[in-house]
Scaffold this motif. Structure first.
Motif, PDB file in Angstrom:
ATOM      1  N   ARG A  52      32.211  25.739  50.022  1.00 60.51           N
ATOM      2  CA  ARG A  52      32.817  24.838  49.039  1.00 60.51           C
ATOM      3  C   ARG A  52      33.482  23.624  49.663  1.00 60.51           C
ATOM      4  O   ARG A  52      33.954  23.687  50.795  1.00 60.51           O
TER       5      ARG A  52
ATOM      6  N   LYS B 195      36.392  40.695  48.275  1.00 52.92           N
ATOM      7  CA  LYS B 195      37.522  39.964  48.850  1.00 52.92           C
ATOM      8  C   LYS B 195      38.078  38.991  47.811  1.00 52.92           C
ATOM      9  O   LYS B 195      37.331  38.196  47.257  1.00 52.92           O
TER      10      LYS B 195
ATOM     11  N   GLU C  89      41.113  36.001  47.043  1.00 57.85           N
ATOM     12  CA  GLU C  89      42.094  35.118  47.682  1.00 57.85           C
ATOM     13  C   GLU C  89      43.139  34.783  46.633  1.00 57.85           C
ATOM     14  O   GLU C  89      42.810  34.251  45.578  1.00 57.85           O
TER      15      GLU C  89
ATOM     16  N   ASP D 127      40.296  30.824  44.394  1.00 55.83           N
ATOM     17  CA  ASP D 127      38.982  30.859  45.050  1.00 55.83           C
ATOM     18  C   ASP D 127      37.921  31.492  44.146  1.00 55.83           C
ATOM     19  O   ASP D 127      37.895  31.232  42.956  1.00 55.83           O
ATOM     20  N   GLU D 128      37.060  32.321  44.698  1.00 56.44           N
ATOM     21  CA  GLU D 128      35.967  32.899  43.918  1.00 56.44           C
ATOM     22  C   GLU D 128      36.269  34.353  43.603  1.00 56.44           C
ATOM     23  O   GLU D 128      37.028  35.003  44.326  1.00 56.44           O
TER      24      GLU D 128
HETATM   25 MG   LIG Z   1      35.434  31.164  50.375  1.00 53.97          MG
END
Ligand SMILES: [Mg+2]
Ligand SMILES: Nc1ncnc2c1ncn2[C@@H]1O[C@H](COP(=O)(O)OP(=O)(O)OP(=O)(O)O)[C@@H](O)[C@H]1O
Length: 298
Positions: free
Chosen positions: A26, A212, A214, A226-227
């Motif tokens: 990104r 994961k 964030e 984030d994603e």
């Molecule tokens: Mg990332």
């Protein structure tokens, strides 16, 4: 130059906003004091190395998934996501090439942690367990096999390395980094997001082995940034191909991984060139008609 690379070149010069950071996948732009724009490219990485080729439409699929999960999991914790619509950007940033790739977000002060949750024993956790009997320093029951389901999903944070690989840490080390209270809240949010996401995916025949998140602070509140639960941030396995003792195929990067495994490549930059059929086979894993892409706008 492929159409996907051409599109990337087009937007990168014309976003009309200040570039704050460029990650593996990104670009992060400043919109104003309290908002950022995340532009998701078609770049793909393997073993932390970004490949030279693009996977057409991958970025669009990732954004659609983030939009979907942000809606679906909105009651677990606040999201940083404000909109995925081009019309919500400042006029200077409304570039056609950005359609479907953008996330207008509240600017977060990111925790220096990767909030990993593991429901299954795989990857670096399996390697540690095999040699030490622990996972991120914490003792696990004996006799587990690779890809085994863990008795309960576990919050297993890592550091966020600016270069090279992240380092797995214990919960106590995470608490030392961000404070016990924040670490505790991050754990609760992450585990609940994982539980809910994994339950929904299971209904569709997909195991989310680990993922994961964030998290970051916005106005003193912990938000999901984030994603969220994408194949870039998670291991997705087809339930009918899962068997403890082996690594199931991954939905997204398997053609790429299989290709790279056949090469004599040291897993460091520069990446080897990818043949067209590997790019297309990987693209097929991500394909999604534009008309069915979820959007987000509140
Ligand atoms: Mg990332
Ligand atoms: N709301 C937000 N406010 C500020 N920064 C954000 C926000 N959401 C995401 N970010 C940051 O934007 C960047 C996104 O870039 P990208 O996903 O490409 O990183 P990356 O190099 O892939 O790293 P990683 O593999 O850890 O995800 C990350 O540094 C992430 O921490």
């Amino acid at each position: 130059m492929t159409p996907s690379e051409a599109a990337e070149t087009a937007w990168s010069g014309e976003v009309g906003l200040r570039l704050l950071a460029s990650g593996k996948v990104r670009e992060l732009y400043e919109v104003d004091e309290t908002h950022v724009l995340l532009v998701t490219s078609d770049r793909i990485s393997a073993f932390d190395v970004v490949m030279a080729e693009r996977i057409p439409d991958k970025g669009r699929v990732l954004v659609a998934m983030c939009a979907f999960w942000s809606e679906e999991l909105a009651d677990v914790a606040p999201t940083h996501l404000v909109s995925t619509e081009l019309d919500d950007l400042p006029p200077s940033a409304r570039h056609e090439g950005l359609v479907g790739r953008i996330m207008l977000c509240r600017r977060a002060d990111m925790l220096p942690l990767e909030c990993i949750v593991r429901g299954y024993l795989s990857g670096s956790a399996w390697k540690e367990y095999r040699s030490e009997g622990t996972m991120h320093g914490a003792k696990l029951p004996g006799g587990l096999s690779e890809s085994d389901r863990l008795p309960d999903p576990v919050f297993t944070p890592s550091t966020k390395a600016t270069e090279g690989h992240d380092v797995n840490i214990s919960f106590e080390e995470a608490a030392n980094l961000v404070g016990a209270d924040v670490a505790d809240r991050a754990r609760k949010i992450s585990v609940e997001l994982y539980r809910r996401g994994a339950a929904l995916a299971a209904e569709r025949g997909i195991i989310i082995a680990d993922t994961k998140f964030e998290l970051g602070m916005v106005d003193g509140e912990l938000v999901v940034a984030d994603e969220v639960l994408t194949p870039d941030s998670s291991r997705f396995w087809p339930v009918d191909r899962w068997e403890p003792g082996a690594t199931p195929p991954s939905f997204d990067k398997q053609p790429l991984r299989d290709h790279l495994d056949r090469l004599d490549w040291d897993k460091g930059p520069p990446p080897p060139p990818l043949p067209g059929d590997v790019v297309l086979a990987t693209r097929d894993r991500y394909s999604l008609p534009r008309s069915t892409c979820p959007t987000f706008h509140h």
